[in-house]
Design a protein around this motif. Structure first.
Motif, PDB file in Angstrom:
ATOM      1  N   ILE A  60     -11.249   7.391 -17.616  1.00 31.49           N
ATOM      2  CA  ILE A  60     -10.327   6.764 -16.683  1.00 31.49           C
ATOM      3  C   ILE A  60      -9.658   7.868 -15.871  1.00 31.49           C
ATOM      4  CG2 ILE A  60      -9.931   4.613 -17.895  1.00 31.49           C
ATOM      5  CD1 ILE A  60      -7.855   5.822 -19.486  1.00 31.49           C
ATOM      6  N   ASN A  61      -9.342   7.580 -14.635  1.00 30.35           N
ATOM      7  CA  ASN A  61      -8.824   8.640 -13.763  1.00 30.35           C
ATOM      8  C   ASN A  61      -7.968   8.047 -12.652  1.00 30.35           C
ATOM      9  OD1 ASN A  61     -10.908   8.476 -11.280  1.00 30.35           O
ATOM     10  ND2 ASN A  61     -12.003   8.134 -13.181  1.00 30.35           N
ATOM     11  N   GLY A  62      -7.303   8.936 -11.928  1.00 29.51           N
ATOM     12  CA  GLY A  62      -6.442   8.508 -10.824  1.00 29.51           C
ATOM     13  C   GLY A  62      -5.107   7.967 -11.318  1.00 29.51           C
ATOM     14  N   GLY A  63      -4.211   7.755 -10.385  1.00 25.79           N
ATOM     15  CA  GLY A  63      -2.879   7.252 -10.734  1.00 25.79           C
ATOM     16  C   GLY A  63      -1.770   8.203 -10.319  1.00 25.79           C
ATOM     17  N   THR A  64      -2.083   9.515 -10.383  1.00 22.39           N
ATOM     18  CA  THR A  64      -1.158  10.508  -9.801  1.00 22.39           C
ATOM     19  C   THR A  64      -2.033  11.461  -8.987  1.00 22.39           C
ATOM     20  OG1 THR A  64      -1.312  12.050 -11.660  1.00 22.39           O
ATOM     21  CG2 THR A  64       0.452  10.407 -11.744  1.00 22.39           C
ATOM     22  N   SER A  65      -2.642  10.897  -7.977  1.00 19.59           N
ATOM     23  CA  SER A  65      -3.656  11.604  -7.190  1.00 19.59           C
ATOM     24  C   SER A  65      -3.133  12.898  -6.584  1.00 19.59           C
ATOM     25  CB  SER A  65      -4.111  10.654  -6.078  1.00 19.59           C
ATOM     26  OG  SER A  65      -4.928  11.335  -5.176  1.00 19.59           O
ATOM     27  N   MET A  66      -4.012  13.886  -6.489  1.00 21.66           N
ATOM     28  CA  MET A  66      -3.724  15.103  -5.744  1.00 21.66           C
ATOM     29  C   MET A  66      -4.130  14.884  -4.289  1.00 21.66           C
ATOM     30  SD  MET A  66      -6.773  17.576  -7.257  1.00 21.66           S
ATOM     31  CE  MET A  66      -6.267  19.036  -6.357  1.00 21.66           C
ATOM     32  N   GLY A  67      -3.536  15.652  -3.384  1.00 21.65           N
ATOM     33  CA  GLY A  67      -3.895  15.472  -1.983  1.00 21.65           C
ATOM     34  C   GLY A  67      -3.042  16.319  -1.066  1.00 21.65           C
ATOM     35  N   ASN A  94      -5.883  12.118 -14.200  1.00 13.98           N
ATOM     36  CA  ASN A  94      -5.004  11.282 -13.388  1.00 13.98           C
ATOM     37  C   ASN A  94      -4.788  11.859 -11.996  1.00 13.98           C
ATOM     38  OD1 ASN A  94      -3.749  12.584 -15.919  1.00 13.98           O
ATOM     39  ND2 ASN A  94      -2.231  12.996 -14.303  1.00 13.98           N
ATOM     40  N   VAL A  95      -5.121  13.139 -11.775  1.00 14.36           N
ATOM     41  CA  VAL A  95      -4.955  13.700 -10.420  1.00 14.36           C
ATOM     42  C   VAL A  95      -6.197  13.472  -9.547  1.00 14.36           C
ATOM     43  CG1 VAL A  95      -3.375  15.461 -11.308  1.00 14.36           C
ATOM     44  CG2 VAL A  95      -5.777  16.069 -10.863  1.00 14.36           C
ATOM     45  N   PHE A  96      -7.260  12.908 -10.110  1.00 16.38           N
ATOM     46  CA  PHE A  96      -8.435  12.617  -9.285  1.00 16.38           C
ATOM     47  C   PHE A  96      -8.029  11.624  -8.182  1.00 16.38           C
ATOM     48  CE2 PHE A  96     -12.012  13.356 -12.697  1.00 16.38           C
ATOM     49  CZ  PHE A  96     -11.464  14.592 -12.993  1.00 16.38           C
ATOM     50  N   ALA A  97      -8.576  11.851  -6.990  1.00 12.68           N
ATOM     51  CA  ALA A  97      -8.254  10.950  -5.881  1.00 12.68           C
ATOM     52  C   ALA A  97      -9.116   9.684  -5.923  1.00 12.68           C
ATOM     53  CB  ALA A  97      -8.446  11.669  -4.551  1.00 12.68           C
ATOM     54  N   HIS A  98     -10.244   9.779  -6.609  1.00 10.45           N
ATOM     55  CA  HIS A  98     -11.124   8.624  -6.837  1.00 10.45           C
ATOM     56  C   HIS A  98     -12.096   9.003  -7.939  1.00 10.45           C
ATOM     57  CE1 HIS A  98     -14.247  10.834  -4.734  1.00 10.45           C
ATOM     58  NE2 HIS A  98     -13.374  11.054  -3.770  1.00 10.45           N
ATOM     59  N   GLY A  99     -12.841   8.040  -8.427  1.00  8.18           N
ATOM     60  CA  GLY A  99     -13.755   8.304  -9.531  1.00  8.18           C
ATOM     61  C   GLY A  99     -14.976   9.097  -9.089  1.00  8.18           C
ATOM     62  N   ILE A 100     -15.604   9.775 -10.047  1.00  6.88           N
ATOM     63  CA  ILE A 100     -16.841  10.513  -9.778  1.00  6.88           C
ATOM     64  C   ILE A 100     -17.891  10.082 -10.794  1.00  6.88           C
ATOM     65  CG2 ILE A 100     -15.651  12.489  -8.745  1.00  6.88           C
ATOM     66  CD1 ILE A 100     -15.962  13.986 -11.406  1.00  6.88           C
ATOM     67  N   GLY A 101     -19.143  10.429 -10.499  1.00  8.10           N
ATOM     68  CA  GLY A 101     -20.226  10.059 -11.416  1.00  8.10           C
ATOM     69  C   GLY A 101     -20.290  10.955 -12.637  1.00  8.10           C
ATOM     70  N   GLY A 139       0.819  -1.213   0.000  1.00  5.67           N
ATOM     71  CA  GLY A 139       0.000   0.000   0.000  1.00  5.67           C
ATOM     72  C   GLY A 139       0.852   1.263   0.000  1.00  5.67           C
ATOM     73  N   GLU A 140       2.164   1.095  -0.115  1.00  2.00           N
ATOM     74  CA  GLU A 140       3.049   2.264  -0.110  1.00  2.00           C
ATOM     75  C   GLU A 140       3.334   2.721  -1.533  1.00  2.00           C
ATOM     76  OE1 GLU A 140       6.514   1.260   2.112  1.00  2.00           O
ATOM     77  OE2 GLU A 140       5.400   1.002   3.986  1.00  2.00           O
ATOM     78  N   GLY A 141       3.746   3.982  -1.651  1.00  2.00           N
ATOM     79  CA  GLY A 141       4.052   4.538  -2.968  1.00  2.00           C
ATOM     80  C   GLY A 141       2.823   5.224  -3.536  1.00  2.00           C
ATOM     81  N   VAL A 142       3.048   6.122  -4.466  1.00  2.00           N
ATOM     82  CA  VAL A 142       1.933   6.968  -4.921  1.00  2.00           C
ATOM     83  C   VAL A 142       1.712   6.973  -6.438  1.00  2.00           C
ATOM     84  CG1 VAL A 142       1.999   8.504  -2.939  1.00  2.00           C
ATOM     85  CG2 VAL A 142       3.466   8.998  -4.906  1.00  2.00           C
ATOM     86  N   ILE A 143       2.757   6.713  -7.235  1.00  2.00           N
ATOM     87  CA  ILE A 143       2.548   6.785  -8.686  1.00  2.00           C
ATOM     88  C   ILE A 143       1.882   5.493  -9.150  1.00  2.00           C
ATOM     89  CG2 ILE A 143       3.590   7.245 -10.921  1.00  2.00           C
ATOM     90  CD1 ILE A 143       3.949   9.513  -8.878  1.00  2.00           C
ATOM     91  N   GLY A 144       0.681   5.635  -9.644  1.00  2.00           N
ATOM     92  CA  GLY A 144      -0.116   4.468 -10.032  1.00  2.00           C
ATOM     93  C   GLY A 144      -1.221   4.149  -9.044  1.00  2.00           C
ATOM     94  N   ARG A 145      -1.157   4.797  -7.873  1.00  2.00           N
ATOM     95  CA  ARG A 145      -2.135   4.531  -6.812  1.00  2.00           C
ATOM     96  C   ARG A 145      -3.504   5.116  -7.168  1.00  2.00           C
ATOM     97  NH1 ARG A 145      -3.909   6.728  -1.880  1.00  2.00           N
ATOM     98  NH2 ARG A 145      -3.776   5.280  -0.129  1.00  2.00           N
ATOM     99  N   ASN A 146      -4.546   4.499  -6.633  1.00  3.30           N
ATOM    100  CA  ASN A 146      -5.922   4.972  -6.800  1.00  3.30           C
ATOM    101  C   ASN A 146      -6.316   5.147  -8.269  1.00  3.30           C
ATOM    102  OD1 ASN A 146      -6.032   4.952  -4.039  1.00  3.30           O
ATOM    103  ND2 ASN A 146      -6.894   6.995  -3.830  1.00  3.30           N
TER     104      ASN A 146
END
Lengths: 591, 242
Positions: free
Chosen positions: A519-526, A552-559, A336-343
């Motif tokens: 498609i979204n996420g992978g380099t999430s903002m936060g 790709n900066v979305f932290a999760h998907g939206i409707g 669960g560590e690391g951020v590039i490709g996450r979410n």
């Protein structure tokens, strides 16, 4: 390295929506800005001019405006133990190419985001408690608020000439608009488009069912319009060639119709086509981007030095460049560590074809990508999720986007797929068929991520991006809920029968049939570098003169459709670069 | 574009582009575009279905199969001409000569593995190879089990064979027949039947007339809010009306 170009202040990778927005907003400060585009140059005339472009064989059957997968693609698997296989043909999603990018062949649906989605973790804990969140769901807040983004949503809508009806202006509810709408500063720049038959039936039926239909915001101009850059849009004529097509009428907002005429006139801006960027170059300590490396039309490797790098390509390429440039720690699904490709997230679509009697004409060949009526009674957290037990929501619409027969004629269940029976069925049904859909959020999960494929390489010798994603129980239970709503609406519309696709528990992501390019996420903002790749200003936590735009900066998907949010985030980043970063270069957010 | 077509286009005797498409409403094109831009906006030259067409890609036995299959997949019946009459075999033969025939825009690098159907096409066969191997395998099955090639069978027998190929009950070690049927043969037949006549099928726009599709008219400003029968017949990409 064979070739090194003269240095520029800003190099932008990708020349679609976000590249054009960032280019014009930074060029206005006097900076020397260069955009690099891998595809062809293209403009309304001649590339999308009538009659050439309204050709279903060239555009829909042969994907004339989409990414050439022989050059580069992705691999896909459902889980981290499976073997990923290449996405060899265009199917479930449609990346664009060339100047304008996916901003050419998109439909025009132009939404914002619901405020609570930007703080979904906090909101969910507040309303439903920790026990409500599935163990492997990686909810997190985005680090930016709706209030901060509102002026930038407004800006992008006024650039695009979005047609719509406000439902909530500064907290005052407006009749005829969306009652769930987040507060907006002012009315849409243009009134709603005319309603085609599908939308009229949908609005009537959903009202009867007690829901709250409103005109879907569409960046397909309902009137002639001049935007703040002085670019002119002409009214949409409902030609029926929208998604998959470039717009013949200067009606659908695109970089070409809304930004490039002004941008091209700026002497400190330039763009180069056939420049496929393979790497962001960094200093030895990785903290500074020194420029980018690209392959030019002749196949030469070229280094483009720059004071600042902006990743503005489509989602897939932005994430891959972060991975191949070794910027930020790659995500590891085991720890669960690391951020590039996450979410890494997608979107779920339930699509129901509605068939009417011979007196009810739908005329599906007429339409516009964004035109329709919609309800948000079940989007975001507009409804009580407590008794339902899932997180997420979506928008339900009766759009009429324009469908020609090469794109496929939907038929009632049980109709033959060929022969005289099929011929009779297409004759009987074509003019009388509509479509309603639910577009639903896909949440972030520990096991859904992006990394570099160990086996497959593209035409440039680079590893393909590997997608690991499948539908999860939470999302499929939500989809079943929406399936029931769609069927009830189809019935209330007076459909004699319905067919289509509703995702149910047990279904897997099917990459063959088109469903959504969102498609979204992978380099999430936060707010936390341990769970996000970029800060709230879309600045890399690791490399402070690198900014990363796109879904790709979305932290999760939206409707919602993502383009409105993607554009607003680009304006938000540009505004903060101008007001903060250029005055004091360096990390803009405290760790 | 042939000289005749170009003259017709410039004289306005073919369907006129909407004014906006000529660039008058954009700051990018305030000046009238040059004539070569107009020409560049035109579709490629039309080569509609010809009565004396000779296939370029398909061999004689393959051509017989394609014609016979077209005649069964969309038959000539009470609802009008079928795929054979509308030139669909010509469409398919000509498509084999385009980049599509060689899968030019698909990712065709190995290694190739079988996967679950959800992962889509995973074969290294191009459309041209699918037809070559698929037709050979179906004809071989027909010859072995029914004593004749597909084209020589009775229509009812042909329908039965096609149904079995579609369902995957006729299999071959030489070709992925179920994929050939749904992903190539049937798909290309539909494309040719409903595509613009310039590609060789949909002769005289008969397929568009069958379903009430207006073809390349692409302007419904005055009609989009009228839930009624659209009164005008189709127009093709070269401005011909039916």
């Amino acid at each position: 390295m064979a070739v090194t170009n003269k240095s520029v202040d800003v190099v932008i990778v990708g020349f679609g929506w976000t590249g054009a927005i960032m280019a014009i907003e930074l060029a206005k400060t006097g900076l020397n800005v260069l955009a690099l585009e891998r595809g062809e140059d293209q403009d309304t005339v001649p590339s999308f001019a009538y009659p050439k472009v309204v050709d279903e064989i060239a555009q829909s059957a042969r994907n004339g405006l989409l990414q050439n997968l022989s050059k580069t693609t992705v691999t896909i698997r459902h889980d981290k133990d499976g073997r990923a296989l290449p996405y060899r043909q265009i199917g479930s999603f449609k990346p664009g190419t060339g100047v304008g990018g996916a901003g050419i062949h998109w439909s025009g649906v132009h939404s914002r985001v619901m405020p609570e989605e930007l703080r979904l973790k906090t909101h969910t804990l507040e309303r439903y408690g920790r026990g409500f969140i599935p163990e492997d769901m990686q909810l997190q807040d985005w680090g930016v608020s709706y209030e901060e983004l509102e002026p930038h949503f407004d800006r992008f809508e006024y650039v695009c000439g979005t047609s719509g009806k406000a439902g909530n202006i500064d907290g005052v509810m407006m009749p005829g608009g969306n009652p769930f709408e987040a507060p907006r500063a002012r009315e849409y720049p243009l009134p709603p488009l005319k309603d085609p038959p599908t939308s009229v039936l949908f609005a009537k039926a959903t009202k009867e069912l007690g829901y709250n239909p409103f005109p879907l915001p569409a960046s397909n101009a309902s009137r002639p319009y001049r935007n703040p850059y002085g670019c002119d849009l002409g009214p949409c004529n409902f030609c029926g060639f929208c998604s998959d097509y470039g717009c013949i009428n200067y009606s659908k907002a695109s970089p070409q119709t809304t930004i490039l005429p002004a941008l091209r006139a700026m002497p400190n801006f330039a763009y180069r086509t056939h420049a496929h960027v393979t790497r962001v170059n960094t200093s030895a300590d990785g903290k500074t981007a020194t420029g980018v490396t690209y392959i030019d039309a002749q196949g030469r490797e070229v280094f483009q030095p720059a004071g600042m790098v902006v990743l503005a390509a489509f989602h897939l390429h932005n994430v891959r460049l972060m991975l191949s440039s070794k910027i930020g720690k790659p995500y590891d699904p085991n720890t669960g560590e690391g951020v590039i490709g996450r979410n890494f997230c997608y979107q779920l679509i339930n699509s129901v074809n509605t068939f009417f009697d011979k007196q009810t004409y739908i005329n599906p060949f007429m339409g516009s990508g964004g035109v329709g009526q919609a309800i948000e009674d079940f989007n975001a957290d507009n409804f009580d999720h407590g008794p339902l037990g899932f997180i997420g929501g979506g928008i339900i619409w009766g759009r009429q986007t324009g469908i020609g027969p090469v794109r496929g004629i939907p038929l009632p269940k049980g109709a033959p797929t060929w022969g005289s029976g099929w011929k009779q069925a297409v004759k009987d049904n074509y003019a009388h068929t509509g479509r309603i859909e639910a577009q639903m959020s896909n949440m972030a999960y520990r096991g859904a991520y992006l990394d570099l494929d160990p086996t497959y390489r593209d035409a440039y010798g680079e590893p393909l991006l590997r997608m690991t994603l499948d539908w999860q129980d939470n999302d499929l239970r939500m989809s079943e809920f929406f399936g029931d709503k769609l069927n009830a609406i189809a019935k209330a519309m007076g459909a004699t029968s319905a067919s289509g696709r509703v995702l149910k528990r047990g279904d897997h992501w099917d990459t063959r049939a088109y469903q959504s390019t969102h498609i979204n996420g992978g380099t999430s903002m936060g707010t936390d570098p341990k769970t996000s790749a970029v800060n709230k200003y879309l600045q890399s936590w690791d490399t402070s003169n690198l900014f990363v735009l796109g879904a790709n900066v979305f932290a999760h998907g939206i409707g919602y459709n993502p383009t409105g949010l993607v554009g607003a985030l680009a304006y938000w980043a540009a505004d903060n670069i101008r007001s903060k970063y250029l005055k004091s270069p360096g990390p803009m957010a405290a760790v | 574009m042939s000289d005749t077509n170009r003259r017709a286009f410039l004289k306005g005797s073919v369907i006129l582009p909407p004014l906006a498409a000529l660039g008058v409403s954009s700051a990018s094109s305030q000046q009238t575009p040059a004539v070569d831009e107009l020409a560049a906006s035109a579709p490629a030259a039309a080569t509609p279905a010809a009565d004396d067409y000779k296939p370029t890609y398909f061999t004689a036995p393959e051509w017989a199969f394609v014609q016979a299959a077209c005649a069964r997949l969309i038959p000539n019946d009470a609802n009008g001409p079928g795929a054979l009459e509308l030139g669909v075999p010509q469409f398919i033969d000509r498509q084999m000569g385009t980049p599509y025939g060689d899968a030019a825009n698909w990712f065709m690098q190995g290694p190739f593995f079988e996967g679950a159907p959800e992962f889509g096409y995973q074969s290294q066969l191009t459309p041209k190879q699918q037809y070559r191997l698929g037709i050979k395998a179906i004809d071989a099955w027909c010859a072995k089990n029914l004593g004749r090639t597909f084209a020589a069978l009775k229509p009812e027998q042909q329908d039965d064979v096609l149904k079995k190929v579609e369902a995957g009950t006729i299999k071959s070690d030489e070709a992925p027949l179920k994929t050939f049927f749904s992903g190539f043969l049937l798909k290309n037949v539909m494309e040719g039947f409903f595509g613009d006549p310039m590609y060789g099928g949909n002769k005289n726009m008969a397929a568009w007339k069958l379903i009430g599709h207006p073809g390349a008219r692409a302007d419904f400003m005055e009609w989009v809010d009228r839930p009624a029968l659209y009164p005008y017949g189709p127009v093709d990409l070269h401005g011909r009306q039916a």
